[in-house]
Motif scaffolding. Sequence first.
Motif, PDB file in Angstrom:
ATOM      1  N   THR A  62      72.703 161.501  59.505  1.00 62.81           N
ATOM      2  CA  THR A  62      71.361 162.050  59.701  1.00 62.81           C
ATOM      3  C   THR A  62      70.414 160.908  60.075  1.00 62.81           C
ATOM      4  N   TYR A  63      69.424 161.237  60.899  1.00 61.74           N
ATOM      5  CA  TYR A  63      68.476 160.239  61.390  1.00 61.74           C
ATOM      6  C   TYR A  63      67.057 160.788  61.305  1.00 61.74           C
ATOM      7  N   THR A  64      66.093 159.878  61.332  1.00 65.22           N
ATOM      8  CA  THR A  64      64.683 160.265  61.384  1.00 65.22           C
ATOM      9  C   THR A  64      64.034 159.626  62.607  1.00 65.22           C
ATOM     10  N   LEU A  65      63.319 160.447  63.368  1.00 60.95           N
ATOM     11  CA  LEU A  65      62.549 159.968  64.516  1.00 60.95           C
ATOM     12  C   LEU A  65      61.071 160.087  64.166  1.00 60.95           C
ATOM     13  N   ASN A  66      60.392 158.954  64.027  1.00 54.03           N
ATOM     14  CA  ASN A  66      58.942 158.937  63.864  1.00 54.03           C
ATOM     15  C   ASN A  66      58.322 158.742  65.240  1.00 54.03           C
TER      16      ASN A  66
END
Length: 283
Positions: A62-66
Amino acid sequence: MKLIFTFLITFFFLSISAQSNFQGKATYMSKTSMDISRFGNKMSEQQKKQMMARFKNALEKTYTLNFNKIESSFKENVKLDAPGTSGPRWARSNGQGSVYKNLKEKEMIEDVEQFSKRFLIKEKMNQPKWQLGSESKKIGKYTAYKATLVKIDNTIDWASIFRRRGGENNKKKDSVSQNKKQKVTTKEIKTKLVTAWYTPQIPVSSGPADYWGLPGLILEINSGRTTMLCTEIIINPDEKVEIKKPKKGKEVTREEYTKIVNEKTEELKERFKNRRRGNRRGF
């Protein structure tokens, strides 16, 4: 098609200008399938299941894109490995890698640790040659449109280091032509077809990993054996979105980094090959 593209671009930039403080956070789930046969055809079904269990954390992430209207930062959400599922050391992530993009400066920086060294891969962002399609679908509450791109494939084939080559496999060149007399090795440039689904409802020309350049946020990417799907989006959260430009590591170009990886990979292949020979001789 040109009329549709012009409309989307116009809508995109009008939306951005109307939302000067626009920012958000998107969560992506990534899944990669693996061809177990590449490790040898003598594995039992039980062995295959055990290997897939060990590789689970490397294949599902899982990844987070800000993001805001100009910048974005894409980073893996690292979790603790469950006993027996950590996989080989070379397939693990230390959680320090990220991909930073600046649409105004047209600058992309990939922060990656490889072979116990930290690299900052800097490259100029040239507009990707996306082919926009008319097909659409719903991803959550957003309407997403299809786009395709033919891209150079820089994926590291880690499995090739440990793969046993024998019999017919030795006869296959796999896009490598060798001239033994002149000792020249020429590698063909590999490409891959990428399918993206983007939504103009979120007026940000960014997306997961190093993907960008569409008139709306990319919600889904299908590339080779890997699929990245956006599972959650928070627009204008209460807390300000933090986007940091990577600064620690050895600065290299994409070409320099690819050369380093190729050389180190060949070294590992030779080392592993010599180790197998030593084991067969009883060393």
